[in-house]
Motif scaffolding. Structure first.
Motif, PDB file in Angstrom:
ATOM      1  N   GLU A 241      -4.217   5.527   5.774  1.00  0.00           N
ATOM      2  CA  GLU A 241      -5.248   4.491   5.617  1.00  0.00           C
ATOM      3  C   GLU A 241      -5.141   3.513   6.797  1.00  0.00           C
ATOM      4  O   GLU A 241      -4.478   2.485   6.698  1.00  0.00           O
ATOM      5  N   HIS A 242      -5.822   3.874   7.889  1.00  0.00           N
ATOM      6  CA  HIS A 242      -5.713   3.059   9.105  1.00  0.00           C
ATOM      7  C   HIS A 242      -6.239   1.635   8.897  1.00  0.00           C
ATOM      8  O   HIS A 242      -5.777   0.698   9.534  1.00  0.00           O
ATOM      9  N   ASP A 243      -7.209   1.512   7.985  1.00  0.00           N
ATOM     10  CA  ASP A 243      -7.787   0.180   7.747  1.00  0.00           C
ATOM     11  C   ASP A 243      -6.800  -0.767   7.054  1.00  0.00           C
ATOM     12  O   ASP A 243      -7.059  -1.960   6.961  1.00  0.00           O
ATOM     13  N   LEU A 244      -5.691  -0.238   6.567  1.00  0.00           N
ATOM     14  CA  LEU A 244      -4.717  -1.096   5.883  1.00  0.00           C
ATOM     15  C   LEU A 244      -3.576  -1.535   6.803  1.00  0.00           C
ATOM     16  O   LEU A 244      -2.524  -1.958   6.334  1.00  0.00           O
ATOM     17  N   LYS A 245      -3.813  -1.441   8.112  1.00  0.00           N
ATOM     18  CA  LYS A 245      -2.767  -1.775   9.072  1.00  0.00           C
ATOM     19  C   LYS A 245      -2.197  -3.177   8.835  1.00  0.00           C
ATOM     20  O   LYS A 245      -0.984  -3.367   8.720  1.00  0.00           O
ATOM     21  N   ASP A 246      -3.075  -4.160   8.741  1.00  0.00           N
ATOM     22  CA  ASP A 246      -2.600  -5.548   8.588  1.00  0.00           C
ATOM     23  C   ASP A 246      -1.861  -5.748   7.275  1.00  0.00           C
ATOM     24  O   ASP A 246      -0.853  -6.456   7.217  1.00  0.00           O
ATOM     25  N   THR A 247      -2.393  -5.110   6.236  1.00  0.00           N
ATOM     26  CA  THR A 247      -1.742  -5.199   4.922  1.00  0.00           C
ATOM     27  C   THR A 247      -0.341  -4.610   4.985  1.00  0.00           C
ATOM     28  O   THR A 247       0.628  -5.194   4.480  1.00  0.00           O
TER      29      THR A 247
END
Ligand code: ADP
Ligand code: MG
Length: 399
Positions: A241-247
């Motif tokens: 899940e690349h979009d969860l990098k910041d998380t």
């Protein structure tokens, strides 16, 4: 447990009517029960109450009938199978509230056991309708909740009823809560948590809760890929899940601040296609994954290091497989680490608690479920407990 009343706190129950919430939601195929684990979990409570002379009225849901009477979700289908497991006669009552149920209950003798019809045939059940709870309460003298697996839901039969009758935790509920308390309530340290499975997004709250509570956080499965990618590792075609990098970075940061050591795999098992024993199978360092490869399991060197970490721990809580364990050989890391955990548990150095649908399947596959201190079959309730949430069905028993 001090705050919960159990069957030990019941006085003389001979002739009294016990409304017992249980989990009878067993899997079925072609009209036959395919796994009776949930039936067996009810036996200590049901047998004890019947032996003590109570009239035992079992409340349960089955499937998702959404407030409709659905013959294909009737508990009449499982009554004979339940009777076999219980080893004594069980009657079926076609309602769980109202006059028909009341008439049937009146005809029962001390020690008799009945399954009342699917609580979810009433639309009020899932809305925790107090009127439905009152109608159920009229059937009994006291209430016992033995369905930990349904305790994350505030429904009439799991929560509402507990406020209307003297309420007690059943034996399975008691055992489950004791095990969970030992693992994350006041555990012996150091504590390790294994969190695996497919996605970070389904277990964000679990991770956030654990970093604040455990000394070692072992991340495996597809979710490890998200953490690796967040740290700049190229994970190729892996589930990620690349979009969860910041998380992911925020969780790693929180772990750092809480002195929680996060273990991510440094070698991995990869393949170009997701199939059993694919020709492209190889083991490599996480920094050597090719653009057309997928990470499907934690590598053997990392597993060895994880086993060494477990040897220094006193408590382990485990949710989620380390790899795509359903497809060989991507079960290897999960099986190896589970075997280590079971051996440490058996030698007395580790308290081990595991739960989650696929996790239980993986531990059974590894042949070590009996080697753990406690394996919870309560999927959703176990996860919410790992998230640090209060479970309404449990809270309602505390007064
Ligand atoms: P649980 O039911 O125990 O909470 P999850 O449902 O979160 O566990 O995850 C289990 C699934 O994760 C399994 O079907 C497994 O195949 C999958 N999985 C684990 N590791 C990987 C991976 N590296 N790539 C793809 N899927 C994975
Ligand atoms: Mg699952």
């Amino acid at each position: 447990m001090a705050s919960l009343r159990t069957l030990d706190d019941l006085g003389d129950v001979a002739g009294k009517r016990a409304l017992v919430r249980v989990d009878l939601n067993v899997p079925m195929a072609d009209g036959a029960v395919t796994d009776d684990t949930r039936f067996r979990a009810t036996l200590p409570t049901v047998t004890e109450l019947a032996d003590r002379g109570a009239v035992v009225l079992l409340l349960a849901h089955f499937g998702r009938p959404k407030g409709e009477r659905r013959p294909d979700m009737s508990l009449s289908m499982v009554t004979r199978a339940y009777e076999q497991v219980l080893g004594r006669p069980v009657r079926y009552v076609g309602e769980c509230a109202g006059p028909l149920a009341a008439d049937n209950v009146l005809a029962m003798q001390p020690g008799d056991v009945a399954i009342l019809e699917n609580t979810r045939f009433h639309a009020g059940e899932e809305k925790n309708d107090p009127q439905l709870a009152r109608a159920m309460a009229e059937l009994g003298d006291f209430y016992v909740n033995d369905a930990f697996s349904a305790a994350h839901r505030a429904h009439s039969s799991t929560e509402g009823l507990a406020h209307l009758l003297p309420a007690y935790a059943g034996r399975s509920m008691e055992a489950e809560l004791k095990a969970l308390e030992t693992a994350l309530g006041e555990p012996e340290r150091p504590v390790a948590a294994v969190v695996g499975g497919a996605k970070v997004s389904t277990k964000l709250d679990v991770l956030r809760n654990l970093v604040a509570k455990v000394d070692h956080l072992i991340i495996g499965g597809g979710m490890a890929n998200t953490f690796l990618a967040a740290r700049g590792v190229d994970v190729g075609k892996s589930l990620c899940e690349h979009d969860l990098k910041d998380t992911a970075l925020a969780i790693l940061d929180a772990a750092d601040r809480a002195n929680c050591t996060v273990h991510l795999p440094y070698d991995v098992v990869v393949a170009k296609e997701f199939a059993a024993n694919p020709p492209s199978l190889r083991t490599c360092n996480v920094h050597e994954v090719a653009a057309d490869e997928m990470i499907l399991d934690v590598g053997p060197a990392a597993v060895e290091a994880l086993a060494d970490a477990l040897k220094t721990c006193r408590t382990l809580v485990w949710n989620g497989p380390l790899g795509a364990f359903e497809t060989p050989p991507f079960d290897r890391a999960t099986v190896a680490l589970a075997q280590t955990a079971a051996a440490l548990t058996q030698s007395g150095s580790l308290v081990s608690v595991a739960g989650g649908g696929d996790t239980v399947a993986a531990l059974n596959h590894a042949g070590v479920a009996d080697g753990f201190t406690f394996v919870s079959t309560a999927g959703g309730a176990f996860l919410e407990w790992m998230e640090g949430k209060e479970l309404p069905g449990v809270e309602a028993l505390k007064r």
